[in-house]
Structure formats: structure tokens, C-alpha cells
Motif scaffolding. Structure first.
Motif, short mmCIF file in Angstrom:
data_model
loop_
_atom_site.label_atom_id
_atom_site.label_comp_id
_atom_site.label_asym_id
_atom_site.label_seq_id
_atom_site.Cartn_x
_atom_site.Cartn_y
_atom_site.Cartn_z
N SER A 1 -4.77 -7.28 -0.01
CA SER A 1 -4.65 -6.55 1.26
C SER A 1 -3.78 -7.28 2.28
CB SER A 1 -6.03 -6.32 1.88
OG SER A 1 -6.58 -5.13 1.38
N THR A 2 -3.66 -8.58 2.13
CA THR A 2 -2.94 -9.37 3.14
C THR A 2 -1.46 -9.02 3.15
OG1 THR A 2 -4.41 -11.09 2.37
CG2 THR A 2 -2.77 -11.73 4.01
N VAL A 3 -0.96 -8.58 4.29
CA VAL A 3 0.46 -8.22 4.40
C VAL A 3 1.32 -9.42 3.98
CG1 VAL A 3 2.30 -7.70 6.06
CG2 VAL A 3 0.15 -6.43 6.17
N ARG B 1 5.95 -12.53 8.53
CA ARG B 1 4.86 -13.44 8.16
C ARG B 1 5.37 -14.69 7.44
NH1 ARG B 1 -0.17 -12.75 6.22
NH2 ARG B 1 -0.77 -13.84 8.08
N GLY C 1 7.13 -3.91 3.50
CA GLY C 1 7.66 -3.26 4.70
C GLY C 1 8.35 -4.27 5.60
N GLU C 2 9.09 -3.77 6.60
CA GLU C 2 9.80 -4.69 7.50
C GLU C 2 8.81 -5.56 8.27
OE1 GLU C 2 9.26 -1.59 8.28
OE2 GLU C 2 8.37 -1.83 10.27
N GLY C 3 7.59 -5.04 8.52
CA GLY C 3 6.58 -5.81 9.24
C GLY C 3 6.22 -7.08 8.49
N ALA C 4 6.22 -7.00 7.16
CA ALA C 4 5.84 -8.15 6.32
C ALA C 4 6.83 -9.30 6.48
CB ALA C 4 5.77 -7.71 4.86
N HIS D 1 0.81 -1.23 0.00
CA HIS D 1 0.00 0.00 0.00
C HIS D 1 0.84 1.28 0.00
CE1 HIS D 1 0.95 -1.43 4.00
NE2 HIS D 1 1.04 -0.17 4.35
N ARG D 2 2.18 1.17 0.10
CA ARG D 2 2.95 2.39 0.26
C ARG D 2 3.96 2.59 -0.88
NH1 ARG D 2 2.08 4.55 5.12
NH2 ARG D 2 2.03 2.61 6.27
N TRP E 1 8.39 1.19 11.55
CA TRP E 1 7.09 0.95 12.18
C TRP E 1 6.20 0.13 11.27
CZ3 TRP E 1 6.13 2.38 17.15
CH2 TRP E 1 7.02 3.30 17.72
N ALA E 2 5.53 -0.87 11.83
CA ALA E 2 4.47 -1.60 11.14
C ALA E 2 3.18 -1.18 11.85
CB ALA E 2 4.67 -3.11 11.24
N GLU E 3 2.46 -0.27 11.27
CA GLU E 3 1.36 0.41 11.93
C GLU E 3 1.93 1.00 13.23
OE1 GLU E 3 -2.24 -1.84 10.98
OE2 GLU E 3 -3.38 -0.19 11.84
N ASN F 1 10.76 1.19 7.43
CA ASN F 1 10.44 2.54 7.92
C ASN F 1 10.25 2.55 9.44
OD1 ASN F 1 7.93 1.41 8.27
ND2 ASN F 1 6.92 2.55 6.64
N HIS G 1 0.33 5.75 9.90
CA HIS G 1 0.19 4.56 9.04
C HIS G 1 -0.73 4.90 7.86
CE1 HIS G 1 -0.33 0.47 7.77
NE2 HIS G 1 -1.62 0.50 8.04
C1 LIG Z 1 -2.28 -10.40 7.49
C2 LIG Z 1 -2.57 -8.94 7.77
N1 LIG Z 1 -2.48 -8.49 9.04
C3 LIG Z 1 -2.73 -7.19 9.32
C4 LIG Z 1 -3.10 -6.33 8.31
C5 LIG Z 1 -3.33 -4.84 8.62
N2 LIG Z 1 -2.15 -4.07 8.19
C6 LIG Z 1 -2.13 -3.44 7.01
S1 LIG Z 1 -0.66 -2.69 6.74
C7 LIG Z 1 -0.04 -3.20 8.23
C8 LIG Z 1 1.36 -2.83 8.66
C9 LIG Z 1 2.38 -3.36 7.73
O1 LIG Z 1 3.65 -2.93 8.13
P1 LIG Z 1 4.87 -3.02 7.16
O2 LIG Z 1 4.86 -4.35 6.46
O3 LIG Z 1 6.10 -2.68 7.92
O4 LIG Z 1 4.55 -1.92 6.04
P2 LIG Z 1 4.39 -0.34 6.20
O5 LIG Z 1 2.93 -0.08 6.53
O6 LIG Z 1 5.32 0.11 7.26
O7 LIG Z 1 4.72 0.24 4.88
C10 LIG Z 1 -0.98 -3.94 8.91
C11 LIG Z 1 -0.77 -4.53 10.25
C12 LIG Z 1 -3.19 -6.83 6.99
N3 LIG Z 1 -3.50 -6.05 5.96
N4 LIG Z 1 -2.89 -8.14 6.75
#
Ligand SMILES: Cc1ncc(C[n+]2csc(CCOP(=O)(O)OP(=O)(O)O)c2C)c(N)n1
Length: 349
Positions: free
Chosen positions: A124-126, A160, A154-157, A75-76, A186-188, A184, A253
Motif C-alpha cells: 500500500s505504501t506509495v 518520495r 503516479g507522479e505523486g510517488a 492501485h491504478r 493529481w495525487a489524491e 494524471n 481518487h
Molecule cells: C506513504 C503513503 N502515503 C499516503 C498514502 C495514501 N495514498 C494512497 S494513493 C495516494 C496518491 C498517490 O498519487 P500518485 O502517486 O500520483 O498516484 P495516482 O493515485 O494518481 O494514480 C495516496 C496519498 C499511501 N498509500 N502511502
């Protein structure tokens, strides 16, 4: 707070490319800020996911790809969409969920997709995009086509399961894909140190047997040349690379998040490392573009943006029933058979 690595010597990039890179960078920044304002003015509902502050992580790697090369995103990555050639009006129609947007208003704002330039609409799924991107890279390899996939996340991904399966598979099969982690911090509202025990996310590449590197993600020429090298490697059949770009998102976010979980000092540290101002200083000091030339270019970009807004706002909304098109589902009778349906077995066929 993760500190960006010390700047390295400026890598060799032809002057014309540097000017084009600046155009894509400035277009991304001005358009992103304008979209934030449009949301705040109530010109579209939902929310908006800004990437202001981290433009160099998407523009640099994307610049120079061919049309046939594929980009898979989340999404970014507005900078990747712009640099790959998705028109501003198509991006806006997607954000505004209009009938003539590439996905006919179906998807989440900021899930940019544009088949004409091989930019795939994200799920939408990270982390889902890592699997899709790996699948595309497998197709290129099986068809012996010389194209590459650039996969952003993102680093949050990276926490998974899908991410690990995709990178492992890409490593085992030497697939033509470059994984770009936009760290970046932060993940949210979750800080990076709570999602991983390792210091550098690029270290994850070791587990899959391909190179991983961490770079200053706010240095446009560095992100461009690092990715360029990885792309050459992928095209030559030598397999994937993982590039971690250290960067920062300036805002929440999304626009409905005040981001009050971050401390002011951290925001100040990173806004002082603005990738746009930094590249402008470089263009000035190297005599590549004068201030007057830059200002003329910005005026041109702003005019392009305003025209795209006018066009997108005059686009129609999709009729409500459009929401049911192109959606895969079972009919209620198939999913929940009645007693009269025979065996009495319930379930999905
Ligand atoms: C499996 C899943 N869990 C939670 C969400 C909600 N969500 C959307 S973006 C996001 C944060 C992702 O963080 P990161 O991967 O670091 O990307 P950034 O937003 O920092 O660019 C979350 C928790 C989702 N879309 N899919």
C-alpha cells in the motif's frame, strides 16, 4: 493544466498487434466502468480505484511482454493486469476479497497480483513498488536472465524517498527496468505542481544518468512503441528508461471521492482526449477495423465480464482467521516481555 504534447506521426505497429491492443484497451475500459457500477450497487464493500481515462498508459507498455517479464504496480494499473494476462475473475475475486483470490482476501481492493504471469501484488505504501521492481531487475541481472521489469507509479510517488533510491540504484547498476510515470495531474487531491518544481517529471531521469522522455499518455500506439524501445534497450543490458505519460483520471481518487477539487474545464479538456475514442478513430480511418467488427468485439468482451462477475460472486469469503495467515508479527510475549522474563529489557528482539 498541463497540455499534452502535439501528436507525432503514427509509429509502425503491425495490424494484428493493433487489433490485439484494441481488445486489451476496450476490455480494460468496459471492465473498469463495470467495476465502478458494481461498487455503487453495493456488491462489494470498501472502495474502488478507477483508471478510466488513463488506459493507454498501462495497456500500451504492457502489450508484448513475455510471461517471465515482471510488472510491479500500485492501485491504478488494472490495464496492466488485464494485458499481462490476469483473468477477469481473479481480478474480481481480489476486489471482492474472496477466499480464492490470489491474496486470499488479504489486501486492499485494486492491489492486483497474479504470480502465474509475474504480476506482483503491490504494497500500500506509495512508491514501494519502485524498490520491489528494482530488486527484481537486480535479480534478473545477477542471474543473467533476459527478462525486464515494467514499473508503474503516479507522479505523486516521485516525491518520495524510496523512488529516488530505487531509480538511483537502477541507474548505477544499469538494471533491466523501465519506469513508467502515469502523470494524471493529481495525487489524491494534491495537484502535480505542488509536488514538484519541475515541469516534466521525466527530467528526474537526468539525476540518475539514464534517458527520460515525456509522451502523450492517451496515445495508445505511442505509449506502446515508446515502451517497446525502452524494453529492447533494457533487455540489451543498456539500463533503465523513465517514461512520463501525460494522462488524466476521469473520476475521483477512488469511488468515495467526489473530486470536487478539480474544475469542470479541466475535466472537459481531458475527457475530450479519450484514449479509447481516439484509437477507434484511428482504426476507422486506417481501415483496420470496421465499426461492426468493433461492436462485435465489445459484445464479446461484455459477455466475458458478466461471466466473470457470476463466478466471482459465487466464490466464498475467507474465514476470519485467514486474516492472521501469511502475516509476519511478533507474539506479544516477545514484544512486551513481562517483569518475570529475565533482564527486564523491553523491546523487539
Ligand atoms: C506513504 C503513503 N502515503 C499516503 C498514502 C495514501 N495514498 C494512497 S494513493 C495516494 C496518491 C498517490 O498519487 P500518485 O502517486 O500520483 O498516484 P495516482 O493515485 O494518481 O494514480 C495516496 C496519498 C499511501 N498509500 N502511502
Amino acid at each position: 493544466m498541463k497540455i499534452a504534447p502535439a501528436p507525432t506521426a503514427t509509429p509502425a505497429v503491425p495490424v494484428d498487434d493493433q487489433r490485439n491492443l484494441y481488445y486489451a484497451l476496450v476490455k480494460t475500459r468496459r471492465f473498469d466502468e463495470r467495476c465502478r457500477r458494481l461498487f455503487k450497487q453495493g456488491r462489494f464493500p470498501g472502495t474502488y480505484f478507477s483508471a478510466v481515462g488513463q488506459e493507454a498508459t498501462t495497456v500500451g507498455p504492457t502489450y508484448g511482454l513475455t510471461m517471465r517479464d515482471v510488472i510491479t504496480t500500485s492501485h491504478r494499473e488494472i490495464g496492466a493486469a488485464i494485458t499481462k494476462g490476469m483473468p477477469l475473475v481473479a481480478i474480481l475475486r481480489q476486489i471482492y476479497a474472496r477466499a480464492d483470490s490470489p491474496d486470499k482476501g488479504h489486501s486492499h481492493p485494486c492491489h492486483f497480483g497474479y504470480p502465474a504471469v509475474n504480476l506482483f501484488t503491490p504494497a500500500s505504501t506509495v512508491a514501494a513498488q519502485t524498490v520491489v521492481g528494482t530488486g527484481m531487475a537486480l535479480a534478473f541481472k545477477m542471474r543473467r536472465e533476459p527478462h525486464v521489469v515494467l514499473n508503474f507509479f503516479g507522479e505523486g510517488a516521485t516525491a518520495r524517498g524510496a523512488f529516488h533510491e530505487a531509480l538511483n540504484f537502477a541507474g548505477v547498476h544499469d538494471l533491466p527496468i523501465v519506469f513508467i510515470c502515469e502523470n494524471n495531474l493529481w495525487a489524491e487531491s494534491v495537484p502535480a505542481h505542488l509536488t514538484s518544481r519541475i515541469e516534466r517529471f521525466s527530467d528526474r531521469a537526468k539525476a540518475y544518468g539514464f534517458p527520460g522522455v515525456t509522451v502523450d499518455g492517451n496515445d495508445l500506439l505511442l505509449t506502446h512503441t515508446t515502451a517497446r524501445e525502452a524494453i529492447v534497450r533494457a533487455r540489451a543490458g543498456k539500463g533503465p528508461t523513465l517514461i512520463e505519460c501525460l494522462t488524466y483520471r476521469w473520476y475521483g481518487h477512488s469511488e468515495i471521492d467526489p473530486a470536487n477539487y478539480r474544475d469542470a474545464q479541466e475535466v472537459e479538456y481531458w475527457t475530450a482526449r479519450d484514449p479509447v475514442a481516439r484509437f477507434e478513430q484511428h482504426l476507422d480511418s486506417e481501415g483496420i477495423m470496421t465499426r461492426a467488427e468493433r461492436e462485435a468485439l465489445i459484445a464479446r468482451v461484455d459477455a466475458e465480464i458478466e461471466e466473470a462477475i457470476q463466478q466471482a460472486e459465487s466464490s466464498p469469503f475467507a474465514p476470519p482467521e485467514e486474516a492472521l495467515n501469511d502475516v509476519y508479527s511478533f507474539s506479544p510475549a516477545e514484544t512486551f516481555p513481562t517483569r518475570d522474563a529475565g533482564s527486564g529489557a523491553r523491546g523487539i528482539r
